[in-house]
Scaffold this motif. Structure first.
Motif, PDB file in Angstrom:
ATOM      1  N   TRP A 142      10.778   2.387  -3.400  1.00 40.96           N
ATOM      2  CA  TRP A 142       9.813   2.044  -2.356  1.00 40.96           C
ATOM      3  C   TRP A 142      10.100   0.637  -1.839  1.00 40.96           C
ATOM      4  CZ3 TRP A 142       6.587   5.824  -0.715  1.00 40.96           C
ATOM      5  CH2 TRP A 142       6.460   6.943  -1.561  1.00 40.96           C
TER       6      TRP A 142
ATOM      7  N   ARG B  50       4.830  -1.873   5.357  1.00 43.68           N
ATOM      8  CA  ARG B  50       4.737  -0.406   5.256  1.00 43.68           C
ATOM      9  C   ARG B  50       5.737   0.096   4.219  1.00 43.68           C
ATOM     10  NH1 ARG B  50       5.187  -1.230  10.535  1.00 43.68           N
ATOM     11  NH2 ARG B  50       7.247  -0.298  10.611  1.00 43.68           N
ATOM     12  N   PRO B  51       5.329   1.110   3.422  1.00 42.16           N
ATOM     13  CA  PRO B  51       6.264   1.626   2.424  1.00 42.16           C
ATOM     14  C   PRO B  51       7.385   2.439   3.066  1.00 42.16           C
ATOM     15  CG  PRO B  51       4.157   2.808   2.330  1.00 42.16           C
ATOM     16  CD  PRO B  51       4.020   1.791   3.411  1.00 42.16           C
ATOM     17  N   HIS B  52       8.594   2.246   2.572  1.00 44.39           N
ATOM     18  CA  HIS B  52       9.793   2.875   3.130  1.00 44.39           C
ATOM     19  C   HIS B  52      10.538   3.445   1.930  1.00 44.39           C
ATOM     20  CE1 HIS B  52      13.338   2.826   5.939  1.00 44.39           C
ATOM     21  NE2 HIS B  52      14.024   2.528   4.860  1.00 44.39           N
ATOM     22  N   GLN B  53      10.520   4.780   1.801  1.00 47.36           N
ATOM     23  CA  GLN B  53      11.068   5.396   0.593  1.00 47.36           C
ATOM     24  C   GLN B  53      12.491   5.884   0.818  1.00 47.36           C
ATOM     25  OE1 GLN B  53      11.516   9.377  -1.417  1.00 47.36           O
ATOM     26  NE2 GLN B  53       9.583   9.328  -0.343  1.00 47.36           N
TER      27      GLN B  53
ATOM     28  N   ASP C 173       9.794  -2.440   1.053  1.00 40.88           N
ATOM     29  CA  ASP C 173       8.744  -2.971   1.923  1.00 40.88           C
ATOM     30  C   ASP C 173       9.303  -3.138   3.343  1.00 40.88           C
ATOM     31  OD1 ASP C 173       6.579  -4.213   3.010  1.00 40.88           O
ATOM     32  OD2 ASP C 173       7.066  -6.182   2.192  1.00 40.88           O
TER      33      ASP C 173
ATOM     34  N   LYS D 217       0.840  -1.203   0.000  1.00 41.86           N
ATOM     35  CA  LYS D 217       0.000   0.000   0.000  1.00 41.86           C
ATOM     36  C   LYS D 217       0.870   1.247   0.000  1.00 41.86           C
ATOM     37  CE  LYS D 217      -3.896   1.139   2.219  1.00 41.86           C
ATOM     38  NZ  LYS D 217      -4.689   1.331   3.401  1.00 41.86           N
ATOM     39  N   ARG D 218       0.489   2.248  -0.773  1.00 44.46           N
ATOM     40  CA  ARG D 218       1.241   3.498  -0.791  1.00 44.46           C
ATOM     41  C   ARG D 218       0.767   4.404   0.342  1.00 44.46           C
ATOM     42  NH1 ARG D 218       4.044   5.024  -5.257  1.00 44.46           N
ATOM     43  NH2 ARG D 218       4.949   3.221  -6.257  1.00 44.46           N
ATOM     44  N   ASN D 219       1.588   5.336   0.786  1.00 45.10           N
ATOM     45  CA  ASN D 219       1.221   6.223   1.891  1.00 45.10           C
ATOM     46  C   ASN D 219       1.070   7.667   1.385  1.00 45.10           C
ATOM     47  OD1 ASN D 219       3.805   6.915   1.357  1.00 45.10           O
ATOM     48  ND2 ASN D 219       4.592   6.552   3.407  1.00 45.10           N
ATOM     49  N   TRP D 220       0.917   8.605   2.321  1.00 44.02           N
ATOM     50  CA  TRP D 220       0.704  10.007   1.959  1.00 44.02           C
ATOM     51  C   TRP D 220       1.869  10.566   1.156  1.00 44.02           C
ATOM     52  CZ3 TRP D 220       4.448  13.276   3.653  1.00 44.02           C
ATOM     53  CH2 TRP D 220       5.258  12.818   4.702  1.00 44.02           C
ATOM     54  N   GLU D 221       3.102  10.069   1.443  1.00 41.64           N
ATOM     55  CA  GLU D 221       4.284  10.558   0.707  1.00 41.64           C
ATOM     56  C   GLU D 221       4.103  10.340  -0.791  1.00 41.64           C
ATOM     57  OE1 GLU D 221       7.278   8.215   2.819  1.00 41.64           O
ATOM     58  OE2 GLU D 221       8.672   9.834   2.371  1.00 41.64           O
ATOM     59  N   ALA D 222       3.556   9.156  -1.124  1.00 44.85           N
ATOM     60  CA  ALA D 222       3.369   8.825  -2.539  1.00 44.85           C
ATOM     61  C   ALA D 222       2.350   9.759  -3.171  1.00 44.85           C
ATOM     62  CB  ALA D 222       2.917   7.373  -2.671  1.00 44.85           C
TER      63      ALA D 222
END
Ligand SMILES: Cc1cc2nc3c(=O)[nH]c(=O)nc-3n(C[C@H](O)[C@H](O)[C@H](O)COP(=O)(O)OP(=O)(O)OC[C@H]3O[C@@H](n4cnc5c(N)ncnc54)[C@H](O)[C@@H]3O)c2cc1C
Length: 236
Positions: A57, A63-66, A59, A2-7
């Motif tokens: 991105w 949780r996504p970790h950029q 995993d 799942k992508r987060n707000w950053e994406a």
């Protein structure tokens, strides 16, 4: 994943998404790993420039970790490039150390821009480390005819085997990481001078990068347009 707000923010800022596929892997000593990847159309869509980096991105337990990584030898004709990872105890580094041929990972292109000053600098001063070595190398390639003075901080003996792409007029000094980076800052600041027509590029641990940049701007009075600096990682 799942992508987060950053994406979402990056998308709103014009970020372009691509899926990379691992084509080959190679360990360089014990603390560095090079991956050969297909960019999924990234190079054709976005072009290339020295020091070009992408946001990958990873995993992290769902949780996504950029994290940012630099393109090495991008080839727009084939759409392929390399990625070089300094290995430490981090999510991105762990992914790189276990990546296999056929693995895929998402990447966003947003925020990378750099052009060598025009007219070309008369001298380049580059300060980096294993994480910014790919960017340093892209600058040495792009500025093959410009004399350069380079300092590279190393945390492990093996990192000195990473062979910067220095040419005749490029002088490279490896500096051990000591006193949380203070040794690099002291070494570089003692040697730097404000030189007419020079460009200064600084990218390493965030605190060290700030300290060298402050010295250039405040102590030596070097103009903002002649300094490029960006913290590449934070010691925690
Ligand atoms: C524009 C840009 C381009 C970059 N290009 C590259 C590249 O091509 N190759 C590359 O290796 N790195 C590159 N980096 C640095 C990379 O993004 C960071 O090292 C990132 O923090 C790694 O993420 P992680 O998930 O592995 O570790 P994090 O979760 O960020 O950190 C985990 C732990 O590892 C430590 N750590 C993180 N990075 C390093 C490091 N480099 N050395 C020692 N300890 C570290 C942290 O202090 C922390 O304790 C680039 C950074 C930027 C801003």
């Amino acid at each position: 994943m799942k992508r987060n707000w950053e994406a979402l923010v990056l998308k709103a800022m014009g970020g372009r998404d691509f899926r990379l596929t691992v084509l080959g892997t190679e360990s360089v000593g014990t603390h560095y790993r090079r991956l050969h990847v297909d960019g999924g159309g990234l190079l054709q869509a976005c072009g290339v420039h020295p020091t070009m980096w992408i946001r990958m991105w990873f995993d992290n337990d769902g949780r996504p970790h950029q994290r940012a990584y630099t393109l090495v030898d991008p080839d727009p004709a084939t759409g392929r490039f390399h990625l070089e990872f300094a290995l430490h105890d981090g999510c991105a580094a762990r992914w790189a150390s276990t990546a296999r041929v056929g693995d895929t990972i998402d990447a966003t292109v947003q925020g990378s821009s750099f052009t060598l000053p025009d007219p070309a600098p008369r001298h380049l001063y580059l300060v980096g480390d294993a994480a910014s070595l790919p960017a340093v190398n892209s600058l040495l390639d792009a500025a093959a005819d410009i004399p350069a003075t380079v300092w590279l901080e190393y945390a492990h003996e093996g990192e000195q085997a990473l062979t910067p792409r220095a040419r005749t007029d490029h002088e490279v000094t490896w500096v051990p990481r000591r006193d949380d980076g203070r040794h690099l800052v002291d070494t570089v600041c003692a040697a730097l001078s404000a030189r007419d027509g020079a460009h200064y590029w600084v990218a390493g641990e965030a605190g060290s990068t700030r300290a060298v940049t402050r010295h250039l701007r405040r102590t030596l009075g070097v103009g903002r347009d002649r300094v490029t600096s960006l913290g590449y990682w934070s010691a925690r």
